[in-house]
Write a protein that holds these residues in place. Sequence first.
Motif, PDB file in Angstrom:
ATOM      1  N   GLN A   1       0.834  -1.198   0.000  1.00  0.00           N
ATOM      2  CA  GLN A   1       0.000   0.000   0.000  1.00  0.00           C
ATOM      3  C   GLN A   1       0.873   1.254   0.000  1.00  0.00           C
ATOM      4  OE1 GLN A   1      -3.070   0.194   2.991  1.00  0.00           O
ATOM      5  NE2 GLN A   1      -3.443  -2.004   2.886  1.00  0.00           N
ATOM      6  N   SER A   2       2.017   1.178   0.719  1.00  0.00           N
ATOM      7  CA  SER A   2       2.908   2.340   0.805  1.00  0.00           C
ATOM      8  C   SER A   2       4.304   1.900   1.226  1.00  0.00           C
ATOM      9  CB  SER A   2       2.378   3.369   1.810  1.00  0.00           C
ATOM     10  OG  SER A   2       2.427   2.854   3.127  1.00  0.00           O
ATOM     11  N   VAL A   3       5.263   2.777   0.958  1.00  0.00           N
ATOM     12  CA  VAL A   3       6.624   2.618   1.463  1.00  0.00           C
ATOM     13  C   VAL A   3       7.058   3.991   1.961  1.00  0.00           C
ATOM     14  CG1 VAL A   3       7.680   2.932  -0.825  1.00  0.00           C
ATOM     15  CG2 VAL A   3       8.989   1.858   1.002  1.00  0.00           C
ATOM     16  N   ARG A   4       7.650   4.003   3.146  1.00  0.00           N
ATOM     17  CA  ARG A   4       8.138   5.240   3.747  1.00  0.00           C
ATOM     18  C   ARG A   4       9.594   5.043   4.106  1.00  0.00           C
ATOM     19  NH1 ARG A   4       8.741   6.016   8.890  1.00  0.00           N
ATOM     20  NH2 ARG A   4       7.203   4.455   9.477  1.00  0.00           N
ATOM     21  N   ALA A   5      10.416   6.075   3.868  1.00  0.00           N
ATOM     22  CA  ALA A   5      11.842   5.982   4.200  1.00  0.00           C
ATOM     23  C   ALA A   5      12.397   7.366   4.496  1.00  0.00           C
ATOM     24  CB  ALA A   5      12.621   5.333   3.056  1.00  0.00           C
ATOM     25  N   ARG A   6      13.503   7.377   5.229  1.00  0.00           N
ATOM     26  CA  ARG A   6      14.220   8.621   5.510  1.00  0.00           C
ATOM     27  C   ARG A   6      15.187   8.874   4.373  1.00  0.00           C
ATOM     28  NH1 ARG A   6      15.426  10.629  10.535  1.00  0.00           N
ATOM     29  NH2 ARG A   6      13.178  10.527  10.599  1.00  0.00           N
ATOM     30  N   MET A   7      14.974   9.963   3.679  1.00  0.00           N
ATOM     31  CA  MET A   7      15.848  10.335   2.574  1.00  0.00           C
ATOM     32  C   MET A   7      16.875  11.347   3.091  1.00  0.00           C
ATOM     33  SD  MET A   7      14.129   8.330   0.784  1.00  0.00           S
ATOM     34  CE  MET A   7      15.034   8.395  -0.730  1.00  0.00           C
ATOM     35  N   ILE A   8      17.835  11.738   2.267  1.00  0.00           N
ATOM     36  CA  ILE A   8      18.861  12.666   2.732  1.00  0.00           C
ATOM     37  C   ILE A   8      18.292  14.049   3.025  1.00  0.00           C
ATOM     38  CG2 ILE A   8      20.796  11.454   1.664  1.00  0.00           C
ATOM     39  CD1 ILE A   8      20.719  13.569  -0.575  1.00  0.00           C
ATOM     40  N   ASP A   9      17.106  14.342   2.479  1.00  0.00           N
ATOM     41  CA  ASP A   9      16.501  15.658   2.703  1.00  0.00           C
ATOM     42  C   ASP A   9      15.155  15.574   3.423  1.00  0.00           C
ATOM     43  OD1 ASP A   9      15.191  14.484   0.608  1.00  0.00           O
ATOM     44  OD2 ASP A   9      15.385  16.164  -0.761  1.00  0.00           O
ATOM     45  N   GLY A  10      14.888  14.462   4.119  1.00  0.00           N
ATOM     46  CA  GLY A  10      13.650  14.305   4.884  1.00  0.00           C
ATOM     47  C   GLY A  10      12.942  13.012   4.541  1.00  0.00           C
ATOM     48  N   ASP A  11      11.856  12.761   5.248  1.00  0.00           N
ATOM     49  CA  ASP A  11      11.095  11.533   5.042  1.00  0.00           C
ATOM     50  C   ASP A  11      10.214  11.654   3.803  1.00  0.00           C
ATOM     51  OD1 ASP A  11      12.199  10.635   7.370  1.00  0.00           O
ATOM     52  OD2 ASP A  11      10.344  10.578   8.513  1.00  0.00           O
ATOM     53  N   VAL A  12       9.991  10.515   3.151  1.00  0.00           N
ATOM     54  CA  VAL A  12       9.086  10.462   2.004  1.00  0.00           C
ATOM     55  C   VAL A  12       8.219   9.215   2.149  1.00  0.00           C
ATOM     56  CG1 VAL A  12      10.621   9.159   0.459  1.00  0.00           C
ATOM     57  CG2 VAL A  12       8.921  10.682  -0.500  1.00  0.00           C
ATOM     58  N   CYS A  13       6.983   9.338   1.698  1.00  0.00           N
ATOM     59  CA  CYS A  13       6.071   8.196   1.683  1.00  0.00           C
ATOM     60  C   CYS A  13       5.510   8.088   0.270  1.00  0.00           C
ATOM     61  CB  CYS A  13       4.940   8.388   2.687  1.00  0.00           C
ATOM     62  SG  CYS A  13       3.785   6.994   2.734  1.00  0.00           S
ATOM     63  N   LEU A  14       5.748   6.946  -0.356  1.00  0.00           N
ATOM     64  CA  LEU A  14       5.239   6.711  -1.706  1.00  0.00           C
ATOM     65  C   LEU A  14       3.965   5.885  -1.626  1.00  0.00           C
ATOM     66  CD1 LEU A  14       8.543   5.768  -3.585  1.00  0.00           C
ATOM     67  CD2 LEU A  14       7.499   8.031  -3.309  1.00  0.00           C
ATOM     68  N   LEU A  15       2.973   6.306  -2.406  1.00  0.00           N
ATOM     69  CA  LEU A  15       1.698   5.607  -2.513  1.00  0.00           C
ATOM     70  C   LEU A  15       1.473   5.240  -3.971  1.00  0.00           C
ATOM     71  CD1 LEU A  15      -0.360   8.124  -0.346  1.00  0.00           C
ATOM     72  CD2 LEU A  15       0.542   5.909   0.407  1.00  0.00           C
ATOM     73  N   ALA A  16       0.483   4.425  -4.226  1.00  0.00           N
ATOM     74  CA  ALA A  16       0.142   4.063  -5.607  1.00  0.00           C
ATOM     75  C   ALA A  16      -0.089   5.326  -6.432  1.00  0.00           C
ATOM     76  CB  ALA A  16      -1.103   3.180  -5.626  1.00  0.00           C
ATOM     77  N   LYS A  17       0.307   5.283  -7.671  1.00  0.00           N
ATOM     78  CA  LYS A  17       0.151   6.374  -8.635  1.00  0.00           C
ATOM     79  C   LYS A  17       1.013   7.595  -8.306  1.00  0.00           C
ATOM     80  CE  LYS A  17      -4.377   4.782  -9.936  1.00  0.00           C
ATOM     81  NZ  LYS A  17      -5.764   5.065 -10.143  1.00  0.00           N
ATOM     82  N   HIS A  18       2.031   7.425  -7.455  1.00  0.00           N
ATOM     83  CA  HIS A  18       2.957   8.519  -7.168  1.00  0.00           C
ATOM     84  C   HIS A  18       3.698   8.866  -8.454  1.00  0.00           C
ATOM     85  CE1 HIS A  18       6.231  10.791  -5.326  1.00  0.00           C
ATOM     86  NE2 HIS A  18       5.550  10.775  -4.195  1.00  0.00           N
ATOM     87  N   GLU A  19       3.986  10.129  -8.649  1.00  0.00           N
ATOM     88  CA  GLU A  19       4.765  10.517  -9.825  1.00  0.00           C
ATOM     89  C   GLU A  19       6.158   9.901  -9.751  1.00  0.00           C
ATOM     90  OE1 GLU A  19       6.594  14.787  -8.370  1.00  0.00           O
ATOM     91  OE2 GLU A  19       4.792  14.774  -9.555  1.00  0.00           O
ATOM     92  N   ASP A  20       6.839   9.828 -10.871  1.00  0.00           N
ATOM     93  CA  ASP A  20       8.197   9.283 -10.881  1.00  0.00           C
ATOM     94  C   ASP A  20       9.062  10.065  -9.905  1.00  0.00           C
ATOM     95  OD1 ASP A  20       7.328   7.509 -12.764  1.00  0.00           O
ATOM     96  OD2 ASP A  20       8.516   8.323 -14.404  1.00  0.00           O
ATOM     97  N   TYR A  21       9.920   9.336  -9.199  1.00  0.00           N
ATOM     98  CA  TYR A  21      10.686   9.915  -8.095  1.00  0.00           C
ATOM     99  C   TYR A  21      11.972   9.118  -7.921  1.00  0.00           C
ATOM    100  CZ  TYR A  21      11.817  10.953  -3.184  1.00  0.00           C
ATOM    101  OH  TYR A  21      12.442  11.320  -2.027  1.00  0.00           O
ATOM    102  N   VAL A  22      13.068   9.804  -7.682  1.00  0.00           N
ATOM    103  CA  VAL A  22      14.334   9.142  -7.348  1.00  0.00           C
ATOM    104  C   VAL A  22      15.053  10.029  -6.347  1.00  0.00           C
ATOM    105  CG1 VAL A  22      16.569   8.322  -8.179  1.00  0.00           C
ATOM    106  CG2 VAL A  22      14.565   8.102  -9.637  1.00  0.00           C
ATOM    107  N   SER A  23      15.543   9.420  -5.248  1.00  0.00           N
ATOM    108  CA  SER A  23      16.290  10.188  -4.263  1.00  0.00           C
ATOM    109  C   SER A  23      17.217   9.260  -3.478  1.00  0.00           C
ATOM    110  CB  SER A  23      15.342  10.905  -3.296  1.00  0.00           C
ATOM    111  OG  SER A  23      16.062  11.776  -2.441  1.00  0.00           O
ATOM    112  N   ALA A  24      18.213   9.864  -2.862  1.00  0.00           N
ATOM    113  CA  ALA A  24      19.175   9.118  -2.037  1.00  0.00           C
ATOM    114  C   ALA A  24      18.609   8.909  -0.632  1.00  0.00           C
ATOM    115  CB  ALA A  24      20.493   9.881  -1.959  1.00  0.00           C
ATOM    116  N   ILE A  25      18.823   7.709  -0.113  1.00  0.00           N
ATOM    117  CA  ILE A  25      18.363   7.346   1.227  1.00  0.00           C
ATOM    118  C   ILE A  25      19.373   7.848   2.253  1.00  0.00           C
ATOM    119  CG2 ILE A  25      17.907   5.398   2.777  1.00  0.00           C
ATOM    120  CD1 ILE A  25      17.002   3.831   0.258  1.00  0.00           C
TER     121      ILE A  25
END
Length: 131
Positions: A19-43
């Motif tokens: 349903q979702s994935v949440r992680a701490r990225m280098i610039d803050g937390d992010v939570c991805l849900l279905a239909k999220h726009e394309d995204y790439v970032s460093a953890i």
Amino acid sequence: MFHLTVSTPDGLLFDGEVQSVRARMIDGDVCLLAKHEDYVSAIGAGEAAIVTPDGQTRRAACIGGMLAMIEGKANLIATTFEWADQIDLERAKRAKAVAEERIAAAKNDKRELMLAEAKLRRALVRIGVKS
């Protein structure tokens, strides 16, 4: 729902629908849900969590790597990824104590201080996820 793979240099740790994935990225937390726009970032270093189709949340210590969502599929590729139920709390506490001792002893050795601080961050992430 969307597809997520989680892997480390040691291999594949998760491959399935979430349903979702949440992680701490280098610039803050992010939570991805279905239909999220394309995204790439460093953890960065922190807790990651996935919510499975049945609503269960699985927590993990996640350090370094990258998280990408491309065309509706997510890939989390981490340097370190440990599920909460696999973390040895006593070992993490010992690692924290050793890192703190090394920080105190580092004095003017910038390299040793940097390494000790990184080890302390890893230990604190593990302790936080397990607690």
